[in-house]
Design a protein around this motif. Structure first.
Motif, short mmCIF file in Angstrom:
data_model
loop_
_atom_site.label_atom_id
_atom_site.label_comp_id
_atom_site.label_asym_id
_atom_site.label_seq_id
_atom_site.Cartn_x
_atom_site.Cartn_y
_atom_site.Cartn_z
N VAL A 123 0.89 -1.29 -0.02
CA VAL A 123 0.07 0.57 0.34
C VAL A 123 1.19 1.15 0.19
CG1 VAL A 123 -1.74 1.80 1.32
CG2 VAL A 123 -1.85 -0.95 1.30
N ALA A 124 1.88 1.00 0.61
CA ALA A 124 2.83 2.46 0.79
C ALA A 124 3.74 2.83 -0.30
CB ALA A 124 3.45 2.08 2.28
N THR A 125 3.89 1.66 -1.14
CA THR A 125 4.60 1.69 -2.52
C THR A 125 3.68 1.86 -3.24
OG1 THR A 125 5.09 -0.86 -2.10
CG2 THR A 125 6.81 0.73 -1.03
N GLU A 126 3.71 0.93 -3.77
CA GLU A 126 2.34 0.71 -5.69
C GLU A 126 1.58 1.38 -5.18
OE1 GLU A 126 3.76 -1.15 -8.40
OE2 GLU A 126 5.53 -1.22 -7.20
N ASP A 127 0.95 1.50 -4.20
CA ASP A 127 -0.61 2.14 -4.56
C ASP A 127 -0.27 4.31 -4.09
OD1 ASP A 127 -2.71 0.27 -4.51
OD2 ASP A 127 -2.68 -0.01 -2.46
N ALA A 128 0.48 3.96 -3.06
CA ALA A 128 1.21 5.57 -3.40
C ALA A 128 1.54 6.31 -4.70
CB ALA A 128 2.13 5.61 -2.33
N LYS A 129 2.32 5.08 -5.51
CA LYS A 129 2.70 5.93 -6.79
C LYS A 129 1.63 5.78 -7.84
CE LYS A 129 5.61 4.24 -10.29
NZ LYS A 129 7.13 2.92 -10.87
N ARG A 130 0.58 4.51 -7.98
CA ARG A 130 -0.43 5.12 -8.91
C ARG A 130 -1.69 6.25 -8.49
NH1 ARG A 130 -2.80 -1.12 -10.23
NH2 ARG A 130 -1.37 -1.92 -10.79
N VAL A 131 -1.80 6.37 -7.03
CA VAL A 131 -2.22 7.70 -6.62
C VAL A 131 -1.89 8.88 -7.01
CG1 VAL A 131 -3.23 8.28 -5.07
CG2 VAL A 131 -3.63 6.94 -5.42
N GLY A 132 -0.09 8.98 -6.98
CA GLY A 132 1.11 10.11 -7.29
C GLY A 132 0.67 10.18 -8.59
N ALA A 133 0.79 9.15 -9.35
CA ALA A 133 0.82 8.80 -11.05
C ALA A 133 -0.51 10.13 -11.71
CB ALA A 133 0.36 8.07 -11.49
N VAL A 134 -1.75 10.14 -10.67
CA VAL A 134 -2.47 10.48 -10.78
C VAL A 134 -2.22 12.23 -11.43
CG1 VAL A 134 -5.26 11.46 -10.47
CG2 VAL A 134 -4.62 9.42 -9.82
N ASN A 135 -1.13 13.01 -10.63
CA ASN A 135 -1.34 14.02 -11.02
C ASN A 135 -0.61 14.40 -12.24
OD1 ASN A 135 -1.34 15.56 -8.23
ND2 ASN A 135 -0.56 14.29 -7.49
N MET A 136 0.45 13.54 -13.25
CA MET A 136 0.35 13.35 -14.37
C MET A 136 -0.38 13.36 -15.21
SD MET A 136 3.68 14.38 -15.62
CE MET A 136 4.23 14.03 -17.79
N ALA A 137 -1.11 12.54 -14.05
CA ALA A 137 -2.18 12.27 -15.62
C ALA A 137 -3.22 13.39 -15.63
CB ALA A 137 -3.09 10.84 -15.60
N LEU A 138 -3.23 14.59 -14.45
CA LEU A 138 -4.31 15.11 -14.78
C LEU A 138 -3.46 16.71 -15.90
CD1 LEU A 138 -5.57 16.34 -11.21
CD2 LEU A 138 -7.02 15.25 -13.30
N MET A 139 -2.06 17.17 -15.81
CA MET A 139 -0.87 17.70 -16.15
C MET A 139 -2.38 16.87 -17.38
SD MET A 139 1.89 16.56 -18.26
CE MET A 139 2.68 17.83 -19.01
N SER A 140 -1.19 15.38 -18.22
CA SER A 140 -1.75 15.24 -19.34
C SER A 140 -2.88 15.34 -20.76
CB SER A 140 -1.30 13.65 -19.60
OG SER A 140 0.37 13.92 -19.21
N GLY A 141 -3.98 15.29 -19.25
CA GLY A 141 -5.53 15.20 -19.62
C GLY A 141 -5.48 16.83 -20.43
N ILE A 142 -5.27 17.54 -19.27
CA ILE A 142 -5.32 19.30 -19.27
C ILE A 142 -4.44 19.78 -20.43
CG2 ILE A 142 -5.16 21.12 -17.98
CD1 ILE A 142 -5.32 20.32 -15.89
N SER A 143 -3.29 19.45 -20.90
CA SER A 143 -2.63 19.77 -22.18
C SER A 143 -3.97 19.53 -22.93
CB SER A 143 -1.50 19.59 -22.11
OG SER A 143 -1.49 18.11 -21.90
N ALA A 144 -3.89 18.21 -23.31
CA ALA A 144 -4.41 17.45 -24.07
C ALA A 144 -6.03 18.30 -24.72
CB ALA A 144 -4.67 15.63 -23.81
N VAL A 145 -7.65 18.80 -23.64
CA VAL A 145 -7.68 19.35 -23.45
C VAL A 145 -7.78 20.77 -24.83
CG1 VAL A 145 -9.94 20.41 -22.78
CG2 VAL A 145 -9.30 18.03 -21.86
N VAL A 146 -6.39 21.27 -24.31
CA VAL A 146 -6.16 22.35 -24.48
C VAL A 146 -6.41 21.70 -26.59
CG1 VAL A 146 -4.82 24.89 -24.87
CG2 VAL A 146 -5.49 23.67 -22.76
N GLY A 147 -5.43 20.89 -26.35
CA GLY A 147 -5.35 20.87 -27.92
C GLY A 147 -6.41 20.40 -28.23
N ILE A 148 -7.03 19.61 -28.19
CA ILE A 148 -8.58 19.33 -29.10
C ILE A 148 -9.23 21.26 -28.96
CG2 ILE A 148 -10.78 18.22 -28.96
CD1 ILE A 148 -9.67 15.87 -27.49
#
Length: 565
Positions: A123-148
């Motif tokens: 939980v402290a390693t893999e799960d924390a890493k996956r939740v943290g990756a959501v921040n990168m996903a949000l960055m990518s999603g917002i920039s993709a919306v701008v591109g579209i």
């Protein structure tokens, strides 16, 4: 992040808020990158219409310079944006790891009660890493919306039908992608549960490897792990299939969408509604849209896995405490008198027990469950179901657990040694060579362990002290407990893995080192009980007899059976 009632949504929101500045910066830079990417086909169309078709060399050079500047801008914005996004993801994962560790180590306990240590580590390693990756996903999603959005505006200016197709079709694609991510979220959560279970079993088996070898139970242990691992593998494969289906279907829908844009653009070019340059721009924009739409497929998968992991983290962070109440400080002058009245917990059935201050008291048991329950009460890992435990007349439930454990140290026989040197495991390095440490090592007969190691007390012990034998580990653990010097020390079976001669030396060393301070030894060892001031026998969950070791060994049959048999 507190340990109150939390949901996975709360964990995700807190993780994103904590990295809000980095997410905003990375999203802004990513949006600049997507803006530049979207403008590339538009500028190429302009070049075709104004420079190539008109054969103007000067204009061609000018527009090529503009394109070069645009590429430099979008390249650097991507690099800096990705760097900020990745740092946000890693920082968020780090904060979550700290939050989970703080909750697991919280003085009031409760988070690790029903979970294996390996599961908590997952939980402290893999799960924390996956939740943290959501921040990168949000960055990518917002920039993709701008591109579209930029592509849609460019297509609207080029051709209203093409722009409307993008504006109306993109939300439909996003909605379908969200629906397709639901099975992945469920299966990802199941995968993480099974993986954590397998990690927990593996850690459990590795910790008990010596015992398993001694019992000749290696084959049974391997079979147990094989079954757990197969269940985890099946869950992982189901999650992988769900992810592949989700990704494949989203890509198929995206490809159909792009084909529709290209077909409409071609029809408009044939009937003269579009120039050659505009057609090039429209087709280029349609091809560019593949990137943002594929990004949405990836973002959906990341969000699905992040939500599943956030739910698991929330379960740990919101776990109820094992003990409640108790905020009073422990008095500065602790005499060390312990009193139990009508205590019921586990194997204890209404125990009434007095431990005088300043004496060495031995407690023998006929049922190991009684010893575990007693240690849990004295260390306030659990509160009694009924009855009370007092220190110098003050109920333990009124005292702050962290400060209480500094005054009443319960040294379990299976306590952990940590990565580092022997000296660092006994006491902080800056005081490792003082006289008190030397006395503690000698009292626990751990000085012999020091002499046997290649670099003495500076020798690294490896993870869990795996370089030491069972008896050596016990002696180092006892030395650590003695060196801590608490007003009240409770030790449990500190000599089960040493020989009789060594045990006798340890018994005498323990008595001498703790002279005048309250010490409780929970053991059935005759050598240790023989040096105590008094012995209490717990039989059937209650006090069955009290006296010296010699008296009880001579007059009490149950005691003789428990201790001397």
């Amino acid at each position: 992040m507190g340990s109150g009632e939390l949901s996975g949504r709360d964990v995700l929101a807190s993780s994103v808020r904590g990295q809000g500045r980095r997410v905003a910066v990375s999203a802004a830079l990513g949006s600049v990158h997507q803006l530049g990417e979207a403008l590339v086909p538009v500028l190429i169309g302009v070049v075709v219409d104004q420079a190539v078709a008109g054969q103007h060399a000067g204009r061609l050079a000018l527009w090529l310079a503009v394109l070069a500047a645009l590429y430099v801008c979008l390249s650097w914005s991507f690099r800096l944006g990705a760097r900020a996004g990745e740092r946000g993801a890693e920082e968020a994962a780090h904060e979550l790891r700290l939050a989970v560790v703080r909750r697991v180590l919280a003085p009031r306990g409760g988070a690790g009660t029903d979970r294996l240590s390996g599961e908590l580590a997952n939980v402290a390693t893999e799960d924390a890493k996956r939740v943290g990756a959501v921040n990168m996903a949000l960055m990518s999603g917002i920039s993709a919306v701008v591109g579209i959005a930029v592509s849609a505006v460019a297509l609207l200016l080029t051709s209203v039908p093409l722009g409307l197709i993008v504006l109306l079709g993109t939300p439909v694609l996003l909605w379908l992608g969200h629906l397709l991510s639901k099975p992945l979220e469920r299966r990802s959560e199941a995968e993480q549960d099974r993986a954590a279970g397998a990690a927990g079993v593996a850690a459990d088996l590795v910790a008990g490897l010596r015992v398993l070898k001694g019992l000749g139970a290696q084959r049974a242990a391997v079979e147990r792990y094989r079954r757990t691992s197969q269940v985890s593998l099946a869950a992982t494969l189901r999650a992988a299939r769900a992810e592949s289906w989700q990704t494949g279907l989203v890509l198929a829908l995206t490809g159909g969408f792009i084909a529709l844009i290209a077909w409409v653009g071609g029809r408009l070019a044939l009937d003269g509604s579009l120039t050659l340059g505009q057609l090039v721009s429209a087709v280029g924009l349609a091809l560019f849209l593949l990137g943002p739409l594929e990004t949405f497929a990836w973002v959906n998968a990341e969000l699905a896995q992040g939500r599943a992991s956030a739910n698991r983290i929330a379960e740990v962070l919101s776990a109820g405490p094992a003990v409640t109440g108790g905020d009073e400080p422990v008095p500065d002058a602790v005499r060390g008198e312990l009193r139990l009245r009508g205590v019921r917990l586990g194997g204890l059935d209404g125990v009434d027990l007095d431990v005088p201050a300043g004496l060495l008291t031995g407690i023998a048991v006929t049922d190991p469950a009684c010893a575990e329950a007693l240690l849990s009460c004295l260390g306030r890992e659990s509160d009694p179901e009924s009855g009370s435990v007092e220190l110098d007349g003050v109920p333990l439930t009124r005292l702050d657990p962290a400060r209480l454990r500094a005054a009443v140290l319960v040294a379990a026989h299976d306590a952990a040694l940590f990565e580092g040197t022997l000296a660092e495991n006994v006491v902080p390095a800056d005081t490792a060579d003082d006289a008190l440490t030397a006395r503690a090592l000698a009292a626990a007969d751990a000085d012999e362990v020091v002499r046997s190691l290649p670099h003495g007390a500076a020798t690294g012990l490896g993870e869990g002290g795996r370089s030491l034998s069972g008896g050596q580990r016990q002696r180092v653990l006892l030395a650590r407990a003695l060196r801590a010097g608490p007003p009240v020390l409770v030790v449990h079976d500190p000599t089960t893995a040493v020989d009789a001669v060594t045990e006798a030396r340890i018994a005498e060393g323990l008595r001498e080192f703790r002279q005048g301070r309250t010490t409780v030894v929970v053991t059935n060892s005759p050598a240790l009980l023989a040096v105590t001031d008094r012995v209490v026998l717990l039989d059937g969950g209650r006090v069955g007899a009290e006296g010296t070791h010699a008296e009880l060994a001579r007059t009490h049959e149950t005691y003789r059976t428990a201790v001397l048999a």
